[in-house]
Write a protein that holds these residues in place. Structure first.
Motif, PDB file in Angstrom:
ATOM      1  N   GLN A 103      12.798  -0.424  -6.338  1.00  6.65           N
ATOM      2  CA  GLN A 103      11.431  -0.702  -6.218  1.00  6.65           C
ATOM      3  C   GLN A 103      10.853   0.448  -5.184  1.00  6.65           C
ATOM      4  O   GLN A 103      11.285   0.641  -4.242  1.00  6.65           O
ATOM      5  N   GLN A 104       9.735   0.944  -5.796  1.00  6.49           N
ATOM      6  CA  GLN A 104       8.989   2.131  -5.011  1.00  6.49           C
ATOM      7  C   GLN A 104       8.185   1.400  -4.023  1.00  6.49           C
ATOM      8  O   GLN A 104       7.767   0.429  -4.000  1.00  6.49           O
ATOM      9  N   THR A 105       8.066   2.206  -2.881  1.00  4.58           N
ATOM     10  CA  THR A 105       7.313   1.813  -1.475  1.00  4.58           C
ATOM     11  C   THR A 105       6.248   2.658  -1.202  1.00  4.58           C
ATOM     12  O   THR A 105       6.348   3.872  -1.473  1.00  4.58           O
ATOM     13  N   ILE A 106       5.160   1.918  -1.004  1.00  6.65           N
ATOM     14  CA  ILE A 106       3.729   2.587  -0.655  1.00  6.65           C
ATOM     15  C   ILE A 106       3.385   2.333   0.635  1.00  6.65           C
ATOM     16  O   ILE A 106       3.124   1.049   0.851  1.00  6.65           O
TER      17      ILE A 106
ATOM     18  N   LEU B  27      -0.848  -3.972  -4.664  1.00  4.48           N
ATOM     19  CA  LEU B  27       0.382  -3.215  -4.853  1.00  4.48           C
ATOM     20  C   LEU B  27       1.772  -4.246  -4.878  1.00  4.48           C
ATOM     21  O   LEU B  27       2.664  -3.929  -5.725  1.00  4.48           O
TER      22      LEU B  27
ATOM     23  N   TYR C 247       5.285  -3.233  -6.191  1.00  5.45           N
ATOM     24  CA  TYR C 247       5.761  -2.253  -5.224  1.00  5.45           C
ATOM     25  C   TYR C 247       6.022  -2.793  -3.956  1.00  5.45           C
ATOM     26  O   TYR C 247       5.517  -4.056  -3.625  1.00  5.45           O
ATOM     27  N   THR C 248       6.677  -2.203  -3.138  1.00  2.00           N
ATOM     28  CA  THR C 248       6.941  -2.726  -1.851  1.00  2.00           C
ATOM     29  C   THR C 248       5.884  -1.965  -0.778  1.00  2.00           C
ATOM     30  O   THR C 248       5.504  -0.893  -1.117  1.00  2.00           O
TER      31      THR C 248
ATOM     32  N   ASP D 271       0.092   5.163 -10.311  1.00  2.49           N
ATOM     33  CA  ASP D 271       1.182   5.160 -11.418  1.00  2.49           C
ATOM     34  C   ASP D 271       1.132   6.639 -11.830  1.00  2.49           C
ATOM     35  O   ASP D 271       2.359   7.383 -12.037  1.00  2.49           O
TER      36      ASP D 271
END
Length: 233
Positions: free
Chosen positions: A3-6, A23, A28-29, A116
């Motif tokens: 999982q991608q983190t922002i 998000l 997203y995290t 994205d």
């Protein structure tokens, strides 16, 4: 795929809450900060995949944060959040290396589309560390164990494995205790006084046979933190 983190740095609480909720809903995290100084420290110390950065912030401006981030994390994807009339700041941000910008007010769909797009065209993170070789053995992260050349195997706890893997991913530099607390333990370490990092390192040293007769794998940098010192991987 992990999982991608922002990280979102935005002082307007309503906008920040909306961005974080969007998000999170999109999978997203989400990390967040509402002050320039706090946002800058998080941007420099935490691990994440993309930065959403407001230009006008209390304490430290978005441009100041971007300048510091680019010095430490030159390939980190950054999207500027700016209000209408801040064109000069947007241009300056792009010149400093921002990847894109979104003008307020913006729709959730527009923001997610830009996130994205930037993530897809940005270089992916280096592959994770699968093992660490050292004199007399190896650490197998998949099995969560230390395997010695004499046949002995020692199991690592989940936290010990996470701590050693984080140090291995940042081999060659000193990692401060606060950074370890924030990225391994996932806690806000500001003002926290604890010996938990040192205790876990001490247990790791025992399991790795780190003593006076063996070259040290985990090095203590006095007053600063820890470094993976003698990895052969």
């Amino acid at each position: 795929m992990p999982q991608q983190t922002i990280l979102t740095v935005e002082d307007d609480a309503a906008i920040r809450r909306g961005v974080v909720d969007a998000l999170t809903y999109a999978g997203y995290t989400a990390l967040e900060a509402g002050h320039g100084e706090e946002g800058c420290q998080m941007a420099l110390r935490r691990e994440f995949d993309l930065l959403l950065l407001d230009m006008v912030l209390p304490g430290k401006t978005g441009l100041e944060i971007l300048r510091e981030v680019r010095n430490v994390k030159p390939t980190l994807p950054v999207i500027i959040l700016s209000a209408r009339g801040e064109e000069n700041d947007r241009v300056s941000g792009l010149r400093l290396g921002a990847d894109d910008y979104v003008v307020k007010p913006f729709s959730v769909n527009e923001l997610l589309a830009r996130v994205d797009a930037v993530l897809r065209r940005s270089p992916s993170r280096p592959s994770d560390v699968e093992e660490v070789m050292f004199v007399g053995g190896r650490v197998d992260f998949a099995r969560c164990e230390v395997q010695f050349s004499d046949g002995e195997r020692v199991e690592l706890s989940e936290r010990e494995q996470q701590l050693l893997r984080y140090l291995a991913r940042h081999a060659g530099r000193t990692v401060p205790r606060q950074e370890l607390l924030e990225n391994v333990w996932q806690i806000d370490a500001r003002g926290v006084s604890t010996r938990t990092v040192d205790m876990h390192v001490a247990r790791l040293r025992e399991k790795l046979r780190d003593d006076s007769e063996n070259p040290a794998l985990l090095m203590t940098v006095r007053g600063r933190g820890y470094m993976l010192a003698q990895s052969l991987s």
